[in-house]
Design a protein around this motif. Sequence first.
Motif, PDB file in Angstrom:
ATOM      1  N   ASP C 640       0.869  -1.180   0.000  1.00 15.88           N
ATOM      2  CA  ASP C 640       0.000   0.000   0.000  1.00 15.88           C
ATOM      3  C   ASP C 640       0.906   1.229   0.000  1.00 15.88           C
ATOM      4  O   ASP C 640       1.627   1.485   0.969  1.00 15.88           O
ATOM      5  CB  ASP C 640      -0.878  -0.060   1.258  1.00 15.88           C
ATOM      6  N   GLY C 642       0.224   4.205   0.301  1.00 14.11           N
ATOM      7  CA  GLY C 642      -0.165   5.209   1.287  1.00 14.11           C
ATOM      8  C   GLY C 642       0.342   4.866   2.678  1.00 14.11           C
ATOM      9  O   GLY C 642       1.093   5.614   3.293  1.00 14.11           O
ATOM     10  N   THR C 643      -0.051   3.693   3.171  1.00 11.92           N
ATOM     11  CA  THR C 643       0.267   3.340   4.557  1.00 11.92           C
ATOM     12  C   THR C 643       1.592   2.614   4.711  1.00 11.92           C
ATOM     13  O   THR C 643       2.102   2.484   5.817  1.00 11.92           O
ATOM     14  CB  THR C 643      -0.825   2.420   5.130  1.00 11.92           C
ATOM     15  N   GLY C 644       2.123   2.104   3.617  1.00 11.58           N
ATOM     16  CA  GLY C 644       3.351   1.320   3.712  1.00 11.58           C
ATOM     17  C   GLY C 644       3.114  -0.115   4.154  1.00 11.58           C
ATOM     18  O   GLY C 644       4.064  -0.855   4.390  1.00 11.58           O
ATOM     19  N   PRO C 766       5.195  -1.162   8.684  1.00  9.34           N
ATOM     20  CA  PRO C 766       4.705  -0.250   7.646  1.00  9.34           C
ATOM     21  C   PRO C 766       5.461   1.087   7.655  1.00  9.34           C
ATOM     22  O   PRO C 766       5.723   1.655   6.596  1.00  9.34           O
ATOM     23  CB  PRO C 766       3.232  -0.056   8.016  1.00  9.34           C
ATOM     24  N   TRP C 767       5.822   1.558   8.855  1.00 14.90           N
ATOM     25  CA  TRP C 767       6.502   2.871   8.875  1.00 14.90           C
ATOM     26  C   TRP C 767       7.852   2.820   8.208  1.00 14.90           C
ATOM     27  O   TRP C 767       8.297   3.808   7.625  1.00 14.90           O
ATOM     28  CB  TRP C 767       6.581   3.465  10.275  1.00 14.90           C
ATOM     29  N   ARG C 770       7.020   2.853   4.448  1.00  6.76           N
ATOM     30  CA  ARG C 770       6.536   4.202   4.097  1.00  6.76           C
ATOM     31  C   ARG C 770       7.708   5.186   4.018  1.00  6.76           C
ATOM     32  O   ARG C 770       7.776   6.020   3.112  1.00  6.76           O
ATOM     33  CB  ARG C 770       5.515   4.647   5.158  1.00  6.76           C
ATOM     34  N   ARG C 771       8.632   5.075   4.969  1.00  5.67           N
ATOM     35  CA  ARG C 771       9.779   5.988   4.966  1.00  5.67           C
ATOM     36  C   ARG C 771      10.577   5.842   3.673  1.00  5.67           C
ATOM     37  O   ARG C 771      10.979   6.831   3.057  1.00  5.67           O
ATOM     38  CB  ARG C 771      10.649   5.698   6.188  1.00  5.67           C
ATOM     39  N   GLU C 774       8.735   7.372   0.830  1.00  7.52           N
ATOM     40  CA  GLU C 774       8.878   8.832   0.851  1.00  7.52           C
ATOM     41  C   GLU C 774      10.240   9.245   0.296  1.00  7.52           C
ATOM     42  O   GLU C 774      10.335  10.151  -0.541  1.00  7.52           O
ATOM     43  CB  GLU C 774       8.714   9.366   2.276  1.00  7.52           C
ATOM     44  N   LEU C 780       2.200   7.799  -1.363  1.00  8.93           N
ATOM     45  CA  LEU C 780       0.944   8.471  -1.674  1.00  8.93           C
ATOM     46  C   LEU C 780       0.342   9.030  -0.388  1.00  8.93           C
ATOM     47  O   LEU C 780       0.537   8.470   0.686  1.00  8.93           O
ATOM     48  CB  LEU C 780      -0.047   7.489  -2.305  1.00  8.93           C
ATOM     49  N   ASP C 781      -0.406  10.099  -0.518  1.00  8.23           N
ATOM     50  CA  ASP C 781      -1.012  10.714   0.658  1.00  8.23           C
ATOM     51  C   ASP C 781      -2.489  10.396   0.764  1.00  8.23           C
ATOM     52  O   ASP C 781      -3.239  11.088   1.454  1.00  8.23           O
ATOM     53  CB  ASP C 781      -0.786  12.232   0.633  1.00  8.23           C
ATOM     54  N   LYS C 782      -2.922   9.404   0.032  1.00  5.16           N
ATOM     55  CA  LYS C 782      -4.342   9.088   0.113  1.00  5.16           C
ATOM     56  C   LYS C 782      -4.542   7.594   0.002  1.00  5.16           C
ATOM     57  O   LYS C 782      -3.625   6.866  -0.374  1.00  5.16           O
ATOM     58  CB  LYS C 782      -5.128   9.828  -0.948  1.00  5.16           C
TER      59      LYS C 782
END
Lengths: 174, 292, 782
Positions: C640, C642-644, C766-767, C770-771, C774, C780-782
């Motif tokens: 995902d 968005g959330t990672g 997930p973080w 996500r990192r 980024e 993604l932000d959605k």
Amino acid sequence: MTALIYPADAKVRLELTVNGERRVGEAEPRMLLVHFIREVLGLTGTHVGCDTSNCGACTVVLNGRAVKSCTVFAVQANGGSLLTVEGLARKGRLHPIQEGFWEKHGLQCGYCTPGMMMAAYDLLQKSPNPTEEEIRRGISGNLCRCTGYVKIVEAIEYAAQKLRSDPSWRSGGD
Amino acid sequence: MFVIPDRFSYTVAHSVEEAVELLHTLEDSKVLAGGQSLIPFMKLGYASPKSLVDINRIPNLDYLDDSGESLKIGALTRISRLCDSELVAKDYPLIHDAALQIADPLVRNLGTFGGNVCHADMGDDLPAVCLAMNAEMVASGPSGQRVLAAKDFFVDRFTTLLASDELLTEVRIPKNRRGCGGAYLKLERRVGDYAIVGVAAQLEVDGDGVCRSVGIGLTSASTKPIKASEAESWLVGKSLSDEVLDKASTLAMNTSNPLSDIRGPAEYKKAMVKVLTHRALKLAYKRARGGL
Amino acid sequence: MTEVPVIHGMGSAVKRKEDVRFIQGRDTYVDDISLPGMVYLDFVRSPYAHARIRSISTERAKGAPGVVAVITGKDLQPLGLDWIPTLSGDKMMVLPTEKVVFQMQEVVGVVAESRYAAADAVKLVEVDYEPLPVVTDPKKALEEGSPIVREDKRTNHVFHWEAGDREATDRLFEQADVVVGQDMYYQRIHVSYMEPCGCVAYYDSVKGTPTIWMTTQAPHVVRTVASLITKIPENKIRIISPDIGGGFGGKVYVYPGSIVAAVASIVTGRPVKWVNDRSDDHPSTAFARDFHMRAELAAKRDGTLLAFRVKAVSDHGAFFGDANPSKFPFGLFSICTGSYDLKAAFVEVDGAYTNKPQGGIAYRCSFRVTEAVYAIERLVDIMAHRLGIDPAELRLKNFIPPEKFPYRSVMGWVYDSGNYAGALRKAMEKIGYEELRREQEEKRKRGELMGIGISSFTEIVGAGPSHTFDILGIKMFGSAEIRIHPTGKVIARFGTRSQGQGHETTYAQIIAEELGIPIEDITVEEGDTDTAPYGLGTYASRSTPTAGAAAAVASRKIREKAKKIAAHLLEAREEDVVWERGRFYVKGAPAKYKTIQEVAFAAYTNHPPGMEAGLEAVHYYDPPNMTFPFGSYICVVDIDRGTGEAKVRRFVAVDDCGNIINPLIVDGQIHGGLTMGFGTAFMEEIGYDQDGNIYGANFMDYTIPTAVETPKWETDKTVTPSPHHPLGAKGVGESATVGSPAAFVNAVVDALWPLGVTHIDMPLYPWKIRRLLEEKGYALDK
């Protein structure tokens, strides 16, 4: 004002129906229901696996609904009705849930098993024909470290099918 | 060493009045409702009240009543009842979403709506729901009943506006109307855990899809449950295009001030407020327009 | 011929014999044991990771209601029990007299009439600490000037260990076209058996006999060590391992609770129960992994793999307690060349003491095989991506081919049998590998992230041959003792200890297969040192390879004798008597036969003149070699943006553990192991901050998978029997924990490789993903 205040060190006399039998015992207010079941009533099939209400090894059916007996004080159960793993079988006949766990290899070390079965009992009362997803969610408060859950799911599916086809188990187990 | 709570005296209250009087009289007392947060806290030594007032045997505190102006939820209503209620599932999807994501089915069998709200942890799910739905909290105390707005209710982590001798008896939710829809999205490490971040969104849109009113509540986005007020004000009167939602979710993110902890670093949680706000609003909008 | 009874021998998916008690709550775990007059032990634990103890005041606790004894390190000192030896030749503090060395360490034992009274009194013990500087990073621990954890050692360096040929390996690296390297951290995790550790100790002062019921995977070793330390004669000590609620390696150890409980029983004259709460257990019992490694792989441009090398630091906490075979301070890590035909390899590991509880347990793994498999399977994947060769193709190109078995690896191991390509091809077919790669290609064009990860592991289990394997000098044989009663019923006892693996069924199946006696008629017992033959217990997938083999050999000994009796009964010459499962008949006259039950009866009533009565056998099996189970796992993940979150869409596991005794049990072992591997890859970690404060100390903080996030496993098998095991079996208990983590990580990295991501350390939170998204501008932000 009629409320009876039990002092912290009181030995409160509790009377409840356990697996269909009238049982009495004493507990100080802080005694957890799981300790009352195991140490006062001597029913050691209900286990303790954690202290944060996560594992579900202590799951019993209290007044018709599955609860974590480590997260209830024994005094709260006074006058109530309790079903533990020892009360699942009837007249020497295994409950379909027990049968399912055995047939489908739904257990390995056995420690989570009683709690898992009591959670399944509640689930199947509410939802007699659950999908796999419903079963997985239904036992999400019970941790198992051995089986990977696949065979537990199969065990509960087996039990559901059996319960649907055998109405003699329908009217409660307690 | 951990599983054993400290000693306490124990009383069963049989009416709200009795409970209030006991809370008023007894030293260092706490309300025992579902106990699913309180008892673990007592076992781990985070809480050691001297006395507990068990309200579980008070009759008529467990109800869902939508016969009047609002949906009235009795404080002792078990979370599992919210999960199983067709009324909640159909008309109040936000509450239903959240209820299904609280802890696990066993905890939900005992845990109560009132308890979850009054525990007021930043990671509890129903406070955000109450904030998003602009709920009213009905409390009884020695000097009678008062009604508090959800937005004022959550003072700090584990602290609400309730006095120590007050009992929450009911939560009132604005009644579902045509054009209303809500959603609760929760990011978890594993199912039933406290939220990494959770977003509650409740929308009302008119026939053209223009936002008439909106509520956004955030879980684990600060040290206490918070409302994304700026995002709310910005959305009212607008058509919910993707750009509008982007802006709203950025505003929600800017409102948040999460802590770094084992559930993730603060910057991740902030980013997730944005992602989940966007998604929750979108889902709420879909539902408001009669979709899923 | 009469009807042949169903005996449920080898290969039968019969339901387990032991389950009858478990499903009815009639099991007996340690905490279920209650003896008359029993008292309860609880512990004061250290809030500091490293601190000098200025003083301990026990007066208030001693005066508290219900308290019968308070025990400190000073009380243990005169008994020589304040420190005890570990299984690795180091020693371990039982209760501290000078300083504490990790947070939550046991400091003072409090014994009281109830567990509630003990818990209350624990709060009344006053300990005055002087905090000391803390070291929790093993690399820092090895630096000059680091705080010293063990003053008796004067250094934090535990050992340096090497294996392989350094020069040959370095030479190949210099000549190689391509070299890939990766720093990786295999995080600290806890086995998280559902039943916390505990014991009930009772010292009978009249008989002078200590009996301890304890959560142990190896009761005989405990008895011998206890006797050597205390000088209590070994025949007087009885260790009973009752039903065990999961062990996974964590219950090989003896923890301070058992020692203090035993002493408390001597002091009070009463039975003493100690059972950890979960929040006691996680932070104070042994941990696994915690292993920092730099791994490098060299190859030719065409993808021929040449050499592998690893330089690593392992964290052992405050005591070096690994339950390793004594010649292998870092276990069997040298299996790290895995399934590949390499030319050279070299590994070196330095062990470090830190302010953590002892670590380095073989968590559902045969002594560091998990770390080894992770290292090679990650690096092979990285190499494939670097060379632009499909990871499956690179593996197939470099597998040890079937015709090379028995295969001697450059590390000196002789692999018994294998067909690695067979397992991988089967997994690829089952999951639809080619189709998935096509789908991935299309998704990439649309900006969607999907990954496919492979792990083709080879294990080394069944320790082990006596020429190489011992623990504290005791050879690692397997033992079985089988007795046939006059009515043809059987009792069989073993020196292993099931913790859920189903020994009562599998051993019965082996005996059933060999003797033709139905499993219902066979009782299997383990865990009581007074009755079971000596054995080193159950861990490292050794039960089937060693004790299972012993069961087969002991059964065959019985059959030899039975044949003589049968010849006597049939009035035939022994060489004319033919064995057919369950009966002996006269060659050429199959109607003239005696069943094994008839023979058993005769063994006590009508045995041949000059022969000893009875029908029983004991065998101590010394395996000629290790066994080498293997398999190929393929994992598909979707990420995902968005959330990672990385969601496992599918996971196919093809295992080969040789001949299978009970397919149901084998499936269960694999499902469980995969779930543990999944937990390791995605959510499990015990961490420490710089002050030595633990996070992940209970099930609220330390997340293990529930049924909801656990993927629906798809399993299959190939069968390549072990040529040297009497049943052709290899052992399977750990394959999936060992093999799967690399598959998950490989899948996630495979998804992110086009963005320039080469590695992510577990757990794949997930973080973290996500990192990276980024950083690469892909979030993604959605």
